[in-house]
Design an enzyme around this catalytic site. Structure first.
Site, mmCIF file in Angstrom:
data_model
loop_
_atom_site.group_PDB
_atom_site.id
_atom_site.type_symbol
_atom_site.label_atom_id
_atom_site.label_comp_id
_atom_site.label_asym_id
_atom_site.label_seq_id
_atom_site.Cartn_x
_atom_site.Cartn_y
_atom_site.Cartn_z
ATOM 1 N N TYR A 43 35.925 42.965 40.016
ATOM 2 C CA TYR A 43 35.262 41.746 40.483
ATOM 3 C C TYR A 43 33.837 42.072 40.917
ATOM 4 C CZ TYR A 43 39.605 39.009 40.642
ATOM 5 O OH TYR A 43 40.753 38.322 40.312
ATOM 6 N N ASP A 52 40.435 31.146 41.442
ATOM 7 C CA ASP A 52 40.475 29.891 42.197
ATOM 8 C C ASP A 52 39.376 28.940 41.742
ATOM 9 O OD1 ASP A 52 42.637 30.677 43.888
ATOM 10 O OD2 ASP A 52 41.244 31.990 44.957
#
Length: 668
Positions: free
Chosen positions: A309, A199
């Protein structure tokens, strides 16, 4: 200013007749000459106003195709607007009193300029012939700092550039791909796939794409076609020519064995893809490696079985107050022995471990009704809080007793930690929701058991309304492509999305310690100077790092100076407040500063949002369906939705499902 040729034309007219602007008619030959010129000028002008002329692969053929400006990057649109403004300015620059006299000269000049520009563009396009090059499917592993970008995926309506937009421009400019419309971002024809869709503001150090690009590999020589269309003489001549060629070949092989051309090397003789792209990409986007050999049916999205992540944060999370100015931190129903700004790392780690395994994460994500996801189960291989050992940027004032938590803290501060998570696949904004809850636990505002409560969707099917963590500290750390059997490669999750291909089965037993099977060619392995040379990857990244490091050092020294210089015990203003107002607390939600809140409201005492089924049903009902189940059973329902949206834009009404829906009631 008129060109020499146009001046010569005007002189020619003056010599044969009256001066320009006088009403006496010109001769038929002159009128015919300029009529043909003006006709060609109108064609050029019409082409200019409609859009750019697209050159086909054959340089001699010019085919006009209308441009799709919706897919043009912002930079190309601005350039196009400037071109049109210049054209309008050029047409309307002359005063009304001079237009009659200069009309013919301007027309001639414009014709010449447009024809020269078209010829120049034609010659320029003819320099590259895609038919002369082979192509190959490769994978690229690259990194980017996402703070200045509107996410990875290209969006024509975005105000900021995207990573895909910058990749497209670099690939087109380097002629690694050769689209028919270079200004329109469309990866479709190039077997393109991407691993992660980060994003806005999110970075990546191990993003992977697959794409078919130009290659240096020689094209196979075309075999000589032998046909008997003209009788037996052609066959005899062909056989004789073949025998002669074989004889000459044997002779050449006997005499020039040592001069045999070496076999093409797929790495040494190939285009240096990483170096070529890095010269054209912005400095905060770097291609680090490429893969020349990929498994069959490779897809950067579906072949990836593990995504890693990391979410970075500091300890303390925000600026703590001196003990003399601070009130005790109240949590939900209990007193905390902590200090505002300092996080309880052990409790955060305890809560993070509860994410491991297969769970339904609908209370840890944002639901996208456009995808109609019904399966929110995801497998988390590992979840932990890890200290970064090799980062030093001390603030000495944090070592003073009045800024320390009651139990003290080892070493110098601030320290840097990261939330480390490895999983098969993730939902929209899932990690930022997970981190937000961990920060509440670390501040003593929620117990670690809050994670288990949110994962119990049978008891708690609705997500409490809470703010997800900031996007900038999040990094897509790596993408793993293990060696898979045919059965594993084809395994997908029915119901994970509308097409059933979002991830492999989270319930399936698998190796949680996956090893990447792709043999990456990292920059520096082919040529060490590509790392440490004048334009080497390390050399360039050092400049990026040092620029930001100097900003950090100066901000560090300034903060420490401001925090230690004043003597707050002087209290020069009598009656000045020595503590913040009661009932006001600082709550850290993942940004650069804490947010001032009133009394903290526990998560399950807050407003509960709509369930996933309610969100999906409402979306379907907005397009005339009874519910989400009816919509997803409709063949090609996504195409029906797109058609409905197009009609809504035009203000029409359309019956997509079982009911008629007006444009203003559509939900997207």
């Amino acid at each position: 200013m008129s060109s020499p040729s146009s001046i010569r034309t005007l002189n020619h007219l003056k010599a044969r007749g009256k001066a320009i602007g006088v009403c006496r008619p010109l001769s038929n030959s002159i009128i015919g000459y300029f009529t043909s010129k003006l006709s060609r000028f109108k064609v050029q002008l019409r082409t200019f106003t409609k859009g750019p002329t697209i050159l086909s692969q054959e340089a001699s053929k010019m085919v006009h195709k209308p441009a799709n400006y919706d897919r043009w990057p912002k930079e190309s649109l601005v350039k196009r607007v400037m071109e049109l403004e210049e054209e309008l300015k050029r047409r309307g620059q002359a005063p009304e009193s001079q237009r009659q006299e200069r009309a013919l000269a301007a027309a001639v000049t414009s014709i010449e300029a447009d024809l020269k520009a078209a010829e120049k563009k034609k010659k320029k396009a003819a320099k590259f012939d895609p038919g002369k090059y082979s192509t190959r499917l490769i994978a690229l592993k690259f990194a980017y700092l996402g703070k200045n970008y509107n996410g990875f995926e290209y969006q024509s309506s975005a105000k900021m550039p995207s990573i895909e937009e910058e990749l497209w421009k670099a690939l087109v400019k380097s002629c690694l791909i050769f689209p028919e419309r270079p200004d329109e971002v469309d990866f479709g024809p190039w077997e393109y796939s991407k691993c992660g869709r980060t994003d806005r503001g999110v970075s990546a150090f191990g993003q992977v794409i697959g794409i078919r690009v130009r290659s240096n590999k020689p094209l196979p020589k075309e075999e000589v076609e032998q046909t008997g269309g003209n009788g037996g003489d052609d066959v005899v001549m062909a056989e004789a020519a073949q025998q002669q060629a074989e004889a000459e070949g044997e002779k050449a092989a006997a005499t020039d064995v040592d001069h045999k051309k070496p076999e093409w090397d797929p790495i040494a003789d190939e285009i240096p893809y990483c170096r070529v792209l890095n010269r054209l990409l912005p400095p905060d986007i770097r291609v680090m490696a490429w893969a020349p050999v990929l498994p069959p049916d490779f897809s950067a999205r579906f072949s990836c079985r593990e995504r890693q992540y990391r979410y970075f944060f500091t300890q303390p999370a925000f600026a703590p107050m001196p003990s003399s100015l601070e009130q005790p931190l109240a949590s939900s129903g209990q007193k905390s022995g902590g200090k505002q700004g300092w996080l309880d790392i052990d409790k955060m780690r305890e809560a993070a471990k509860m994410f491991e395994g297969v769970h339904d994460f609908r209370n840890f994500c944002k639901i996208d009704p456009g995808k109609q996801i019904t399966n929110f189960s995801r497998r988390i291989f590992e979840s932990d809080i890890v200290e970064v050992k090799d980062v030093e940027s001390d603030l000495p004032y944090l070592g003073l007793p009045e800024f320390q938590p009651p139990a003290g803290s080892d070493g110098s501060h601030p320290k840097v930690y990261y939330f480390h998570v490895r999983g098969s696949a993730f939902l929209w904004h899932q990690i930022r929701h997970m981190v937000a809850v961990l920060f509440l636990v670390g501040q003593g505002l929620e117990p670690p058991s809050i994670v288990q409560q949110l994962l119990d969707v049978e008891k708690n099917p609705r997500k409490p309304n809470y703010v997800m963590a900031d996007e900038v500290p999040l990094v897509l750390w790596d993408c793993i492509f293990p060696k898979l059997s045919d059965e594993e490669a084809n395994a997908v999750v029915p119901g994970s999305s509308g097409d059933g291909k979002d991830s492999h089965d989270p319930e399936a037993e698998g190796d949680v310690e996956m090893v990447d099977s792709i043999d990456w060619v990292w920059m520096g392995e082919d040529d060490p100077m590509s790392l440490y040379g004048a334009q080497g990857l390390v050399t360039e990244l050092w400049g990026t790092w040092r620029e930001r490091k100097m900003d950090e050092i100066l901000a560090n020294r300034l903060l420490n100076f401001v925090a230690t210089k004043p003597d707050i015990e002087r209290k020069l203003i009598k009656g000045a407040s020595s503590a913040p107002p009661k009932g006001i607390k600082k709550v850290y939600e993942g940004g650069n500063k804490a947010q001032f809140r009133g009394s903290y409201t526990p998560l399950f005492k807050r407003q509960l949002l709509a369930s996933a089924k309610e969100v999906n049903d409402k979306y379907a009902q907005g397009f005339g369906f009874k519910d989400a189940e009816e919509m997803t059973k409709t063949k090609n329902w996504r195409s029906a939705i797109r058609e409905q949206k197009d009609k809504n834009k035009k203000g029409g009404r359309s019956k997509v499902g079982g009911a008629e829906t007006p444009a203003e009631e559509s939900s997207s």
